[in-house]
Design a protein around this motif. Structure first.
Motif, PDB file in Angstrom:
ATOM      1  N   ARG A   1       0.831  -1.211   0.000  1.00 39.16           N
ATOM      2  CA  ARG A   1       0.000   0.000   0.000  1.00 39.16           C
ATOM      3  C   ARG A   1       0.859   1.252   0.000  1.00 39.16           C
ATOM      4  N   GLN A   2       1.993   1.212   0.727  1.00 38.16           N
ATOM      5  CA  GLN A   2       2.890   2.363   0.744  1.00 38.16           C
ATOM      6  C   GLN A   2       3.514   2.602  -0.630  1.00 38.16           C
ATOM      7  N   LEU A   3       3.881   1.540  -1.309  1.00 40.57           N
ATOM      8  CA  LEU A   3       4.473   1.681  -2.636  1.00 40.57           C
ATOM      9  C   LEU A   3       3.511   2.339  -3.611  1.00 40.57           C
ATOM     10  N   ARG A   4       2.230   2.094  -3.442  1.00 39.83           N
ATOM     11  CA  ARG A   4       1.245   2.670  -4.364  1.00 39.83           C
ATOM     12  C   ARG A   4       1.114   4.174  -4.200  1.00 39.83           C
ATOM     13  N   THR A   5       1.630   4.723  -3.071  1.00 38.17           N
ATOM     14  CA  THR A   5       1.573   6.171  -2.861  1.00 38.17           C
ATOM     15  C   THR A   5       2.801   6.882  -3.440  1.00 38.17           C
ATOM     16  N   THR A   6       3.787   6.109  -3.920  1.00 43.79           N
ATOM     17  CA  THR A   6       5.007   6.695  -4.491  1.00 43.79           C
ATOM     18  C   THR A   6       4.839   6.919  -5.985  1.00 43.79           C
ATOM     19  N   PRO A   7       5.741   7.699  -6.603  1.00 49.31           N
ATOM     20  CA  PRO A   7       5.662   7.917  -8.056  1.00 49.31           C
ATOM     21  C   PRO A   7       5.984   6.668  -8.882  1.00 49.31           C
ATOM     22  N   LEU A   8       6.467   5.607  -8.227  1.00 49.50           N
ATOM     23  CA  LEU A   8       6.830   4.391  -8.956  1.00 49.50           C
ATOM     24  C   LEU A   8       5.582   3.745  -9.551  1.00 49.50           C
ATOM     25  N   PRO A   9       5.529   3.550 -10.876  1.00 48.64           N
ATOM     26  CA  PRO A   9       4.373   2.886 -11.484  1.00 48.64           C
ATOM     27  C   PRO A   9       4.156   1.510 -10.873  1.00 48.64           C
ATOM     28  N   GLY A  10       2.898   1.116 -10.745  1.00 50.93           N
ATOM     29  CA  GLY A  10       2.579  -0.144 -10.095  1.00 50.93           C
ATOM     30  C   GLY A  10       3.235  -1.343 -10.740  1.00 50.93           C
ATOM     31  N   TRP A  11       3.289  -1.369 -12.070  1.00 53.39           N
ATOM     32  CA  TRP A  11       3.861  -2.533 -12.741  1.00 53.39           C
ATOM     33  C   TRP A  11       5.375  -2.613 -12.580  1.00 53.39           C
ATOM     34  N   TRP A  12       6.014  -1.462 -12.215  1.00 50.62           N
ATOM     35  CA  TRP A  12       7.459  -1.486 -12.004  1.00 50.62           C
ATOM     36  C   TRP A  12       7.838  -2.255 -10.744  1.00 50.62           C
ATOM     37  N   THR A  13       6.896  -2.363  -9.815  1.00 51.20           N
ATOM     38  CA  THR A  13       7.196  -3.079  -8.576  1.00 51.20           C
ATOM     39  C   THR A  13       7.590  -4.518  -8.855  1.00 51.20           C
ATOM     40  N   ILE A  14       6.816  -5.192  -9.680  1.00 54.78           N
ATOM     41  CA  ILE A  14       7.117  -6.585  -9.987  1.00 54.78           C
ATOM     42  C   ILE A  14       8.368  -6.690 -10.847  1.00 54.78           C
TER      43      ILE A  14
ATOM     44  N   VAL B   1      13.261 -24.512 -25.713  1.00 55.39           N
ATOM     45  CA  VAL B   1      11.811 -24.332 -25.881  1.00 55.39           C
ATOM     46  C   VAL B   1      11.101 -24.520 -24.542  1.00 55.39           C
ATOM     47  N   THR B   2      11.518 -25.524 -23.784  1.00 55.62           N
ATOM     48  CA  THR B   2      10.890 -25.782 -22.480  1.00 55.62           C
ATOM     49  C   THR B   2      11.063 -24.599 -21.540  1.00 55.62           C
ATOM     50  N   ILE B   3      12.283 -24.070 -21.460  1.00 56.78           N
ATOM     51  CA  ILE B   3      12.533 -22.915 -20.592  1.00 56.78           C
ATOM     52  C   ILE B   3      11.730 -21.703 -21.060  1.00 56.78           C
ATOM     53  N   ALA B   4      11.689 -21.467 -22.371  1.00 59.11           N
ATOM     54  CA  ALA B   4      10.939 -20.325 -22.898  1.00 59.11           C
ATOM     55  C   ALA B   4       9.452 -20.456 -22.580  1.00 59.11           C
ATOM     56  N   ALA B   5       8.912 -21.661 -22.723  1.00 58.85           N
ATOM     57  CA  ALA B   5       7.492 -21.873 -22.452  1.00 58.85           C
ATOM     58  C   ALA B   5       7.167 -21.671 -20.977  1.00 58.85           C
ATOM     59  N   TRP B   6       8.013 -22.232 -20.103  1.00 59.67           N
ATOM     60  CA  TRP B   6       7.793 -22.048 -18.674  1.00 59.67           C
ATOM     61  C   TRP B   6       7.957 -20.586 -18.263  1.00 59.67           C
ATOM     62  N   THR B   7       8.901 -19.893 -18.877  1.00 55.82           N
ATOM     63  CA  THR B   7       9.100 -18.476 -18.562  1.00 55.82           C
ATOM     64  C   THR B   7       7.860 -17.670 -18.911  1.00 55.82           C
ATOM     65  N   ALA B   8       7.327 -17.880 -20.098  1.00 60.00           N
ATOM     66  CA  ALA B   8       6.128 -17.147 -20.517  1.00 60.00           C
ATOM     67  C   ALA B   8       4.947 -17.463 -19.609  1.00 60.00           C
ATOM     68  N   ALA B   9       4.747 -18.750 -19.307  1.00 61.77           N
ATOM     69  CA  ALA B   9       3.608 -19.154 -18.492  1.00 61.77           C
ATOM     70  C   ALA B   9       3.709 -18.627 -17.065  1.00 61.77           C
ATOM     71  N   LEU B  10       4.889 -18.754 -16.447  1.00 64.61           N
ATOM     72  CA  LEU B  10       5.035 -18.344 -15.058  1.00 64.61           C
ATOM     73  C   LEU B  10       5.073 -16.827 -14.897  1.00 64.61           C
ATOM     74  N   CYS B  11       5.632 -16.120 -15.878  1.00 63.70           N
ATOM     75  CA  CYS B  11       5.602 -14.649 -15.823  1.00 63.70           C
ATOM     76  C   CYS B  11       4.175 -14.138 -15.947  1.00 63.70           C
ATOM     77  N   ALA B  12       3.395 -14.734 -16.834  1.00 71.07           N
ATOM     78  CA  ALA B  12       1.987 -14.338 -16.969  1.00 71.07           C
ATOM     79  C   ALA B  12       1.230 -14.630 -15.675  1.00 71.07           C
ATOM     80  N   THR B  13       1.503 -15.783 -15.067  1.00 73.25           N
ATOM     81  CA  THR B  13       0.859 -16.134 -13.801  1.00 73.25           C
ATOM     82  C   THR B  13       1.260 -15.161 -12.697  1.00 73.25           C
ATOM     83  N   ALA B  14       2.540 -14.763 -12.672  1.00 69.19           N
ATOM     84  CA  ALA B  14       3.007 -13.814 -11.664  1.00 69.19           C
ATOM     85  C   ALA B  14       2.315 -12.469 -11.799  1.00 69.19           C
ATOM     86  N   VAL B  15       2.122 -12.013 -13.033  1.00 75.25           N
ATOM     87  CA  VAL B  15       1.439 -10.736 -13.260  1.00 75.25           C
ATOM     88  C   VAL B  15      -0.009 -10.808 -12.774  1.00 75.25           C
TER      89      VAL B  15
END
Length: 244
Positions: free
Chosen positions: A83-96, A220-234
């Motif tokens: 909640r404190q981070l959301r009051t700063t000028p830092l864009p929300g998506w930059w936190t992750i 290919v396996t690493i790329a697929a897992w990276t895309a899937a897990l990054c999307a899940t994290a977002v």
């Protein structure tokens, strides 16, 4: 943003549990396994000491990526830091994004110390080109595991996140063949290992130290897992924002 990254990195480096369990343990495990297995034949024709270096370096990198994201992030959500981070000028998506970047920085100590131990105690010697391929591959390859840690930290409270992250970390290490070669596993476990990101992540390094090119299937396996897990994290992060 640079100041935020610096704060995140220094905070973890001052954490004794991080230094002992995430930075120190992979080096200790490497020395133990190297002493047991000696200089026998390794996967892909590489020396056992070099193959072990890759496996323990991969384990340490995965541990650093997950433990430096899951637990701190869960604790920060509970303490109201989000909640404190959301009051700063830092864009929300930059936190992750900052969390991912700081996690990558925290992976380096464990990874480099294992490599240094291999060189100094086991006489591992690789051509310069292999070192230049190996270190970046192991370093950047931890992105999916950092994303997994962020997902756990976004969805679970601090105590639960720590337990789940540790179970996930050890499970990926064991089933991915980082502690024991997949060749000695039962067939069912070998089939599971083939689809895990931890196996493909370490297998890329093993092929590099054996003087070969990484198999396209691993990339290919690493790329697929990276895309899937990054999307899940977002998605998990957005849920945490909504709750905050």
């Amino acid at each position: 943003m640079p100041d935020y990254i610096k704060i995140e990195a220094l905070r973890m480096l001052r954490n004794r549990r991080y230094v002992i369990f995430v930075v120190g343990f992979p080096v200790v495990f490497y020395l133990i396994f190297a002493g047991i297995w000696g200089d026998g034949a390794g996967i892909g024709g590489g020396r056992a000491a070099a193959v072990l270096m890759v496996s323990m370096g991969a384990y340490g990198a995965i541990a650093a990526a997950m433990m430096s994201t899951a637990v701190p992030w869960a604790q920060e959500r509970q303490s109201g830091w989000l909640r404190q981070l959301r009051t700063t000028p830092l864009p929300g998506w930059w936190t992750i994004v900052v969390k991912l970047i700081s996690s990558l920085l925290l992976v380096l100590p464990s990874l480099l110390l294992v490599c240094l131990a291999a060189v100094l105690t086991q006489g591992v010697r690789l051509p310069a080109g292999e070192w230049l391929a190996l270190i970046p591959s192991l370093w950047l390859g931890v992105v999916p595991f950092a994303a997994l840690g962020l997902t756990i930290g976004s969805l679970l409270p601090g105590d639960t996140a720590q337990s789940v992250a540790m179970i996930g970390m050890f499970g990926l290490a064991i089933l991915g063949g980082l502690w024991f070669p997949v060749e000695i596993m039962p067939e069912a476990m070998r089939n599971v290992a083939q689809v895990l990101p931890s196996f493909s992540y370490a297998d890329i390094g093993r092929h590099i130290v054996a003087g070969g090119a990484p198999p396209p299937s691993d990339v290919v396996t690493i790329a697929a897992w990276t895309a899937a897990l990054c999307a899940t994290a977002v998605l998990a992060y957005r849920r945490a924002l909504a709750r905050a």
